[in-house]
Design an enzyme around this catalytic site. Structure first.
Site, PDB file in Angstrom:
ATOM      1  CG  ASP A 140      -2.512   0.491   1.140  1.00  0.00           C
ATOM      2  OD1 ASP A 140      -2.366   2.259   0.216  1.00  0.00           O
ATOM      3  OD2 ASP A 140      -3.195  -0.449   1.062  1.00  0.00           O
ATOM      4  CG  HIS A 166      -4.441   2.016  -2.158  1.00  0.00           C
ATOM      5  ND1 HIS A 166      -4.737   2.889  -0.534  1.00  0.00           N
ATOM      6  CD2 HIS A 166      -5.351   2.129  -2.940  1.00  0.00           C
ATOM      7  CE1 HIS A 166      -5.640   2.815  -0.872  1.00  0.00           C
ATOM      8  NE2 HIS A 166      -6.391   2.413  -1.524  1.00  0.00           N
ATOM      9  CD  GLU A 204     -10.362   3.350  -0.996  1.00  0.00           C
ATOM     10  OE1 GLU A 204     -11.117   3.492  -0.748  1.00  0.00           O
ATOM     11  OE2 GLU A 204      -9.259   3.024  -0.807  1.00  0.00           O
TER      12      GLU A 204
END
Length: 545
Positions: free
Chosen positions: A178, A249, A319
């Site tokens: 991440d 990410h 995301e």
């Protein structure tokens, strides 16, 4: 009975008779049962002092292990039957996995002290006369553990594998990369862990908190660590699904190798591993060089996670802000060259590339439900986290789905209202709420429902700095989740939560013996609280709620 998860069929002896086990019970392990016999000797031996020697030829064994698909408790390879009577305990599995779940049930029947690491003085051991026929509702019964935001050392991961197995859960989804850290060694790209595995500090609390922990944080698993984790899990019939997040990410990877980022709009050489939480604008550049880089990552990863153990590889896909791609001449030229539908089409191109790449190597891609944006890759499965909608759409289109909706089974979310919950995040989701979770939405057609592989609970660790915090958020709710995905429960509104809580009274003692720092039913203990550290604000609520 106080078994968790509750079996399909359990018929106790009406007279309350029990099989008393002497100081040295003997074990008869039939063909194919060697792994379960080894586990029983190690785990029960630690708690009881037994060595469980093999029975002498022709002698009656106190515990008998068998593999027999016809004699197990039901259809499916994970089914089992367990009977206890005057002649001893007989465990029959449709496969080694089914037999292993039978052994887990046997351990529960022995009582909470069977979970200890050494014998307690004066203990005697017995089993109730009972007949059990059992098997799981779903084949995917998982926990997603985020080791990227806060690293969990290898021994902690092995411990969680044991905790999953004790609850008959069979998938550990490891979120390995991440913005805040890269946790798996990739030999051809040593800076992924040398640089990307460490951050200078961490936000203390939610991203609205003004507090910082100034201690550098990091760590990673060597390739041999991963091999050990995978082998340890396989012996306990738990599959480990690795996740390498693309194309969002990714700041930790870009900090290690700046050429991975959108260098025409950002000075990627100035980026460091991110020390904050939330959605990060620094995403991978949509170039052939980036694809080749990540193919190299996945080549090493596939060797660490053999197909027979883990056919699925998770690529994240969630995301991914498009701001940098909109501003990047390189990205816009790529959109034009590919003829895709804007930035969403570019993300879909990214995912489709790795879907084909993995499929050519006998693997299956799975990603968060954002991979639906711009068109779902043909062979991909979906982890439906933004509610049920993505999973419903994917299943109706013929794609396999793992249900993990944030509103129901994100275990980082607070367990109660009020100010005592440590760094409270998101929705209030109580033990009863999780017990009433239903993985298959009623609006799904029968054909689409068959694409629901199962469900998993997700545990994101932004505000979980150590094992005790992970324990607090996971338990006891993970026990309720385990029953939902294993047992064939009534529809949510008809589930007997009071009866489940009554069984939990004994299960808390098992968790105590295992050293699990769960949230007590009455609320957090003083040392479990984090006073003054902000959680995620909710509109109209006090700042720390």
């Amino acid at each position: 009975m106080d078994l968790i998860p509750v079996p399909q069929v359990a018929v106790p002896d009406g007279d309350g008779r029990r099989l008393v086990l002497g100081p040295e019970p003997v074990l008869d392990a039939g063909p194919g049962t060697e792994g379960v016999a080894r586990w029983l000797r190690r785990e029960l031996g630690s708690a009881t002092g037994w060595s469980l020697p093999p029975a002498a030829p022709g002698a009656r064994a106190d515990v008998r292990l068998r593999i027999d698909p016809e004699g197990a408790g039901g259809p499916g390879p994970e089914s089992y039957a367990l009977t206890v009577g005057a002649e001893g305990a007989e465990l029959t599995g449709a496969s080694p996995a089914g037999l292993f779940w039978a052994a887990q049930t046997l351990r529960q029947l022995l009582g909470p002290d069977a979970y200890r690491k050494a014998p307690l003085p004066g203990r005697t051991w017995s089993l109730p006369y009972i007949g059990i026929a059992d098997g799981p509702r779903f084949g995917w019964r998982g926990l997603m553990l985020d080791v990227a935001r806060h690293f969990m050392p290898k021994d902690g991961v092995l411990r969680y594998i044991d905790l999953l197995a004790a609850h008959k859960l069979n998938v550990l989804h490891l979120h390995l990369t991440d913005d805040q850290g890269w946790r798996v060694e990739i030999k051809r790209y040593p800076k992924l862990t040398g640089v990307g595995g460490w951050r200078a500090r961490s936000r203390w609390g939610h991203r609205s908190s003004p507090l910082w922990n100034e201690t550098p944080h990091g760590g990673f698993y060597t390739q041999d660590d991963i091999r050990e984790i995978v082998a340890y899990a396989a012996e306990r019939h738990v599959r480990v699904v690795p996740e390498i997040d693309v194309p969002g990410h990714s700041q930790a990877a870009i900090a290690a190798y700046p050429e991975l980022g959108n260098t025409d709009v950002v000075d990627t050489a100035a980026l460091e591993v991110w020390d904050d939480w939330g959605i990060n604008e620094n995403v991978l550049a949509p170039t052939e060089a980036v694809l080749r880089f990540y193919e190299g990552v996945f080549e090493e990863l596939l060797e660490l996670f053999p197909a027979e153990v883990s056919p699925f590889v998770h690529v994240g896909g969630d995301e991914c802000p498009k701001t940098q791609w909109k501003a990047s001449g390189v990205a816009q030229a790529r959109i034009s060259e590919l003829g895709v539908d804007g930035e969403d089409g570019l993300q879909s191109w990214f995912i489709r590339h790795f879907d084909g790449w993995l499929a050519a190597r006998g693997r299956r891609l799975i990603g968060w439900d954002e991979i639906l944006e711009g068109g779902l890759a043909p062979g991909a499965a979906v982890s439906s986290w933004r509610g049920y909608a993505g999973g419903i759409a994917a299943a109706e289109a013929g794609h396999d789905v793992v249900m993990c909706p944030e509103q129901q089974v994100y275990l980082d979310h607070r367990q109660a209202g009020g100010g005592d919950e440590p760094m409270p995040i998101g929705y209030v989701r109580t033990l009863e709420d999780v017990y009433r979770f239903e993985p298959v939405p009623p609006k799904l057609s029968e054909e689409a429902a068959a694409h629901v592989l199962g469900a998993q609970a997700n545990l994101w660790t932004e505000v979980m700095e150590d094992q005790s915090r992970v324990d607090y958020q996971a338990f006891p709710r993970l026990a309720a989740f385990a029953e939902v995905v294993w047992s064939r429960l009534p529809v949510p509104e008809e589930r007997d939560h009071a009866e489940f809580e009554a069984r939990m009274a004994v299960h808390y003692r098992r968790l105590d013996a295992l050293g699990v720092g769960y949230r007590p039913p009455g609320g957090p203990l003083p040392w479990q609280r984090r006073p003054g550290v902000l959680g995620r604000p909710i509109e109209g609520a006090p700042p720390n709620v």
